[in-house]
Design a protein around this motif. Structure first.
Motif, PDB file in Angstrom:
ATOM      1  N   LEU A   6       0.863  -1.174   0.000  1.00 14.80           N
ATOM      2  CA  LEU A   6       0.000   0.000   0.000  1.00 14.80           C
ATOM      3  C   LEU A   6       0.902   1.226   0.000  1.00 14.80           C
ATOM      4  CD1 LEU A   6      -2.871   1.224   0.238  1.00 14.80           C
ATOM      5  CD2 LEU A   6      -2.524   1.195   2.728  1.00 14.80           C
ATOM      6  N   THR A  31     -10.512   9.230  -6.301  1.00 15.31           N
ATOM      7  CA  THR A  31     -10.419   7.971  -5.572  1.00 15.31           C
ATOM      8  C   THR A  31      -9.146   7.913  -4.742  1.00 15.31           C
ATOM      9  OG1 THR A  31     -11.576   6.904  -7.397  1.00 15.31           O
ATOM     10  CG2 THR A  31     -10.408   5.460  -5.862  1.00 15.31           C
ATOM     11  N   ASP A  32      -9.267   7.412  -3.524  1.00 12.47           N
ATOM     12  CA  ASP A  32      -8.128   7.194  -2.618  1.00 12.47           C
ATOM     13  C   ASP A  32      -7.443   8.489  -2.189  1.00 12.47           C
ATOM     14  OD1 ASP A  32      -8.546   4.437  -2.981  1.00 12.47           O
ATOM     15  OD2 ASP A  32      -7.166   4.382  -4.674  1.00 12.47           O
ATOM     16  N   CYS A  33      -8.114   9.618  -2.319  1.00 10.37           N
ATOM     17  CA  CYS A  33      -7.491  10.929  -2.107  1.00 10.37           C
ATOM     18  C   CYS A  33      -8.239  11.678  -1.004  1.00 10.37           C
ATOM     19  CB  CYS A  33      -7.546  11.705  -3.414  1.00 10.37           C
ATOM     20  SG  CYS A  33      -6.662  13.255  -3.394  1.00 10.37           S
ATOM     21  N   VAL A  48      -2.797  10.399  -0.127  1.00 12.53           N
ATOM     22  CA  VAL A  48      -3.297   9.363  -1.041  1.00 12.53           C
ATOM     23  C   VAL A  48      -2.830   8.012  -0.528  1.00 12.53           C
ATOM     24  CG1 VAL A  48      -3.298   8.508  -3.409  1.00 12.53           C
ATOM     25  CG2 VAL A  48      -3.129  10.961  -2.982  1.00 12.53           C
ATOM     26  N   GLU A  49      -3.764   7.060  -0.476  1.00  8.01           N
ATOM     27  CA  GLU A  49      -3.443   5.666  -0.157  1.00  8.01           C
ATOM     28  C   GLU A  49      -3.895   4.822  -1.331  1.00  8.01           C
ATOM     29  OE1 GLU A  49      -5.154   4.479   3.540  1.00  8.01           O
ATOM     30  OE2 GLU A  49      -4.165   6.080   4.651  1.00  8.01           O
ATOM     31  N   SER A  50      -2.936   4.165  -1.964  1.00  8.97           N
ATOM     32  CA  SER A  50      -3.257   3.400  -3.159  1.00  8.97           C
ATOM     33  C   SER A  50      -2.339   2.188  -3.284  1.00  8.97           C
ATOM     34  CB  SER A  50      -3.087   4.286  -4.397  1.00  8.97           C
ATOM     35  OG  SER A  50      -3.285   3.538  -5.578  1.00  8.97           O
ATOM     36  N   ARG A  55      -0.771   5.407  -9.645  1.00  9.00           N
ATOM     37  CA  ARG A  55      -1.956   6.197  -9.329  1.00  9.00           C
ATOM     38  C   ARG A  55      -1.558   7.513  -8.662  1.00  9.00           C
ATOM     39  NH1 ARG A  55      -6.028   9.091  -9.774  1.00  9.00           N
ATOM     40  NH2 ARG A  55      -7.436   9.225  -8.024  1.00  9.00           N
TER      41      ARG A  55
END
Length: 94
Positions: A6, A31-33, A48-50, A55
């Motif tokens: 991650l 997304t994810d932000c 951000v987690e992606s 991404r």
């Protein structure tokens, strides 16, 4: 397909103050932000987690192309195991 990593990142975005709300709203819709801090002078802190590093990089590139954005810079990047990312992390020995 689940990822074995991650990417947890943060970056700063400097915008013209008149465009702050529009840029913050655009980022929050991604997304994810998450926009975790705003300064009325035109600064945003974004987290951000992606599972995909690309991404994060694509998001930084995209925000830099928006009207009113003066610049964006990555300031933090950590790789975590997605299965334990929400657990407290141990500090590294000094």
């Amino acid at each position: 397909m689940p990822s074995d990593v991650l990417h947890v990142t943060s970056f700063l975005v400097h915008v013209q103050p008149a465009n702050l709300r529009d840029i913050a709203d655009w980022l929050a819709a991604q997304t994810d932000c998450d926009v975790s801090a705003e300064d009325p002078s035109g600064k945003l802190v974004v987290v951000v987690e992606s599972p995909l590093e690309s991404r994060v990089l694509d998001l930084i590139d995209s925000v830099q192309s928006l009207s009113g954005v003066l610049g964006a810079a990555l300031v933090y990047h950590e790789l975590l195991d997605p299965d334990t990312a929400d657990e407290p992390q141990q500090e590294a020995p000094s």
